[in-house]
Scaffold this active site. Structure first.
Site, PDB file in Angstrom:
ATOM      1  N   SER A  95       0.700  -1.940  -0.128  1.00  0.00           N
ATOM      2  CA  SER A  95       0.040   0.164  -0.317  1.00  0.00           C
ATOM      3  C   SER A  95       0.542   1.294  -0.148  1.00  0.00           C
ATOM      4  CB  SER A  95      -0.904   0.050   1.485  1.00  0.00           C
ATOM      5  OG  SER A  95      -2.114  -0.253   0.727  1.00  0.00           O
TER       6      SER A  95
ATOM      7  N   LYS B 254       0.686   3.666  -2.630  1.00  0.00           N
ATOM      8  CA  LYS B 254      -1.163   4.533  -3.450  1.00  0.00           C
ATOM      9  C   LYS B 254      -0.445   5.985  -3.190  1.00  0.00           C
ATOM     10  CE  LYS B 254      -4.043   0.634  -1.233  1.00  0.00           C
ATOM     11  NZ  LYS B 254      -4.231   0.324   0.499  1.00  0.00           N
TER      12      LYS B 254
ATOM     13  N   TYR C 184      -2.869  -2.698 -10.336  1.00  0.00           N
ATOM     14  CA  TYR C 184      -2.933  -1.969  -8.930  1.00  0.00           C
ATOM     15  C   TYR C 184      -1.977  -3.390  -7.850  1.00  0.00           C
ATOM     16  CZ  TYR C 184      -4.243  -2.155  -4.009  1.00  0.00           C
ATOM     17  OH  TYR C 184      -4.137  -2.482  -2.090  1.00  0.00           O
TER      18      TYR C 184
ATOM     19  N   TYR D 238      -5.023   4.057   7.033  1.00  0.00           N
ATOM     20  CA  TYR D 238      -6.103   3.255   7.563  1.00  0.00           C
ATOM     21  C   TYR D 238      -6.922   3.248   8.625  1.00  0.00           C
ATOM     22  CZ  TYR D 238      -3.025   0.706   4.643  1.00  0.00           C
ATOM     23  OH  TYR D 238      -2.712   0.225   3.593  1.00  0.00           O
TER      24      TYR D 238
ATOM     25  N   VAL E  21       1.174  -3.965   4.048  1.00  0.00           N
ATOM     26  CA  VAL E  21       1.116  -5.138   4.653  1.00  0.00           C
ATOM     27  C   VAL E  21       2.467  -6.101   4.708  1.00  0.00           C
ATOM     28  CG1 VAL E  21      -1.039  -5.552   4.941  1.00  0.00           C
ATOM     29  CG2 VAL E  21       0.333  -6.317   2.426  1.00  0.00           C
TER      30      VAL E  21
HETATM   31  N1  GLN Z   1      -2.498  -5.488  -2.057  1.00  0.00           N
HETATM   32  C1  GLN Z   1      -2.123  -4.698  -0.798  1.00  0.00           C
HETATM   33  C2  GLN Z   1      -4.066  -5.056  -0.369  1.00  0.00           C
HETATM   34  O1  GLN Z   1      -4.891  -4.754  -1.160  1.00  0.00           O
HETATM   35  C3  GLN Z   1      -1.525  -4.347  -0.195  1.00  0.00           C
HETATM   36  C4  GLN Z   1      -2.776  -3.289   1.481  1.00  0.00           C
HETATM   37  C5  GLN Z   1      -1.896  -2.949   2.000  1.00  0.00           C
HETATM   38  O2  GLN Z   1      -0.509  -2.498   1.656  1.00  0.00           O
HETATM   39  N2  GLN Z   1      -1.965  -2.643   3.186  1.00  0.00           N
HETATM   40  O3  GLN Z   1      -4.668  -5.971   0.057  1.00  0.00           O
END
Ligand code: GLN
Length: 615
Positions: free
Chosen positions: A69, A72, A194, A246, A264
């Site tokens: 993420s 993003k 993505y 988040y 993550v």
């Molecule tokens: N690729 C992961 C997902 O979409 C990214 C989520 C994350 O890093 N929080 O679940």
């Protein structure tokens, strides 16, 4: 980048922090993407990159992992740059959700995801980038990452395949947004892009440099390449601030106080605008999907160095004024006759000089302007010396140009030596002077020139008269001579008429005469320390130069040149000076030297052997 010899305090600090937090055992490695479960929970790296391009790292900072993420905000910035703010805002909002990263939170009637940091918003953004050619979208994304990291990037194909196979929830989100026409056409290519952007491999140092690039207004501090335009950097940092962590975003900004983003795979990147990027890599996550050690590291660094963005320990207003003075205490390096010096002392308060330093922003400049306006009735000329100012923002430029306007309408003159180095100021003032056609506050680049001009104004225009001559007898030197000595001087004087730029003598020349100025101006220059001649003093009619060796016996230390075409002086050869005259000349020299010492030009930077005592 080579480490500092002898170790830096930042490095020592990071080493200790790493040692202290490595034993933390809380948190779980993400397993919902099967391939991520292989990560070693002991991996732990911290890296800091500064906007000057210095890099500090400790632990597993060369261990690559997928960006997840943390991609993003960077892809969001790219969408802003490619498609413009309005088009992006039409598809994705900027409101925090207070919900998990994979929450199915779309605006009820429009289906618009609330922000680009949660999965729904990020997938919508990737769909915009994919457009009709997802392969080209991927190439552009990789090139974008490469501008931030300064190296070639690659996708971890196993993690990508793993997520593409199991990402049912993200797939559901994409189709839900297709239903609302947030995604138009086939949702799969955008979704796939993505998954691929999340699988880009980075190490902790890459993340720190990416953070430092955002901290540096979008310019990679190592390569100098611009990765994102400054206004878009501000937008990216804004969504990182409100949504980057988040459902922990509120708690994070409360405690750590920096825009940040987690992934993550265990990465966290935090940005201290204008200063540095901080990156942590440690796979075990808390229940919200944020790295446990990552949060601790950022909390501790923020607390130990008081980095919370809303914590402002210094009021800058008072510290920008280095000194305040006026023309009674200050002198340019233009030498003046005694009568002129007396007049300058009497009228000098009509010239005000503020020496400024540091960063001029709204608060600091407001305080300065307030100070100046209170005094407005008392001065004619205001010099704000900006030569020591390191930065001046748009707000400061605006206030200073308003001040220029105000002073002009009150028949006051504002001079801003050094201001020509400050682009926002040059820009703001261009409007003022183009309106009035006057040369404007930036006409002098150096304080000394501004001061000299101000003194000339106080003394009146007659001074600049290049034609009228000061008779030899009226030279300051003659004041203390008796009638005999004066007669002698007249008989031995040789007339020297000059053209502009003519050199009277060079350093190293034997000193064989002194000079009494009749007309125009002469400049004493030093070339000792630089290639560029440094002006020591400018002298006009009635003043003397080259008389010091009469006492010291040394050869010339300086260059003296005539400044005007009709400049003229009398040359008095030393060998023609009879002993009795010499005694009187030395007495005159001593008197003038003593006067200069006692007058001691208040703000005093008296040139050691400059002025009319130059050899
Ligand atoms: N690729 C992961 C997902 O979409 C990214 C989520 C994350 O890093 N929080 O679940």
């Amino acid at each position: 980048m080579s480490p500092l010899p002898g170790g830096s305090p930042i490095q020592t600090y990071l080493d200790a922090l790493h040692r202290r937090l490595a034993p933390l055992r809380e948190g779980l490695v993400a397993a919902y993407i099967p391939e991520l479960a292989h990560a070693d929970p002991a991996w732990f790296g911290i890296a800091i990159a500064t906007v000057d391009g210095h890099l500090y790292s400790v632990g597993d900072t060369a261990q690559c992992a997928t960006i997840q993420s943390i991609s993003k905000p960077f892809v969001y910035g790219m969408a802003l740059a490619e498609q413009g703010v309005e088009r992006v805002l039409a598809k994705v909002g900027v409101e925090p959700t207070g919900e998990a990263f994979n929450s199915i939170s779309l605006e009820p009637d429009t289906g618009r995801p609330l922000n680009p940091m949660i999965n729904a918003g990020a997938i919508a953004v990737s769909a915009m980038i994919a457009g009709t050619d997802a392969a080209d979208g991927e190439r552009r994304i990789m090139a974008m990452f490469e501008r931030y990291t300064g190296r070639t990037m690659a996708v971890d194909e196993r993690v990508y395949a793993s997520e593409a196979r199991t990402g049912h929830r993200n797939r559901a989100l994409a189709h839900l947004m297709r239903n609302f026409d947030i995604i138009t056409g086939d949702p799969e290519p955008g979704l796939d892009l993505y998954f691929r952007q999340c699988s880009v491999l980075v190490d902790c140092r890459d993340l720190a440099i990416m953070g430092a690039t955002l901290a540096n207004d979008g310019v990679n501090p190592l390569t100098g390449a611009r990765a994102l335009a400054a206004p878009d950097v501000a937008r990216v940092l804004a969504v990182m601030t409100s949504c980057g962590m988040y459902d922990f975003s509120g708690g994070w900004i409360y405690r750590v106080g920096m825009p940040a983003k987690s992934g993550v795979a265990g990465g966290i990147i935090a940005v201290l605008p204008g200063q540095m990027g901080i990156a942590v890599f440690s796979p075990p996550l808390d229940s919200r999907g944020n790295s446990v050690r990552g949060i601790r590291v950022c909390e501790e660094i923020s607390a130990d160095f008081a980095l919370h963005l809303f914590h402002t320990p210094r009021a800058t207003a008072a510290s920008i004024i280095r000194s305040r003075s006026d023309g009674t205490e200050l002198r340019s390096s233009r030498r003046r006759r005694r009568s002129e010096r007396t007049r300058l002392r009497a009228r000098g308060a009509r010239v005000r000089l503020y020496e400024l330093q540091g960063e001029l922003n709204l608060g600091a400049t407001e305080s300065l302007v307030h100070d100046v306006l209170r005094e407005r009735a008392a001065f004619e000329i205001l010099i704000l010396d900006l030569t020591r100012v390191v930065g001046l923002d748009q707000a400061a430029a605006r206030l200073l140009s308003e001040l220029a306007h105000d002073l002009q309408s009150h028949e006051r003159t504002l001079l801003l030596p050094g201001g020509h180095h400050q682009p926002p100021l040059v820009h703001a003032l261009a409007e003022v002077s183009s309106e009035t056609g006057s040369p404007g506050p930036l006409r002098f680049t150096e304080r000394d020139q501004a001061l000299e001009w101000a003194e000339d104004q106080l003394l009146g225009r007659a001074l600049q008269d290049p034609v009228t001559e000061t008779p030899l007898i009226e030279n300051d030197l003659c004041e203390t001579l008796d009638a005999n000595a004066r007669d002698q001087l007249i008989t031995i004087a040789e007339r020297l008429d000059c053209v502009a730029g003519q050199v009277v003598y060079h350093p190293g020349d034997p000193a064989d005469a002194l000079f009494l100025i009749a007309r125009g101006q002469f400049q004493i220059q030093s070339t000792a320390s630089a290639r560029i001649p440094l002006r020591c003093a400018t002298l006009g009619p009635g003043l003397v130069f080259g008389d010091l060796p009469l006492a010291t016996g040394r050869s010339r230390d300086h260059t003296v040149i005539a400044l005007n075409d009709r400049a003229a002086c009398w040359r008095i050869p030393y060998r023609a000076i009879a002993p009795e005259l010499k005694v009187q000349l030395l007495a005159s020299l001593a008197t003038r030297l003593a006067e200069r010492l006692t007058e001691g030009s208040g703000a005093g930077e008296p040139t050691p052997d400059g002025g009319d005592f130059e050899g």
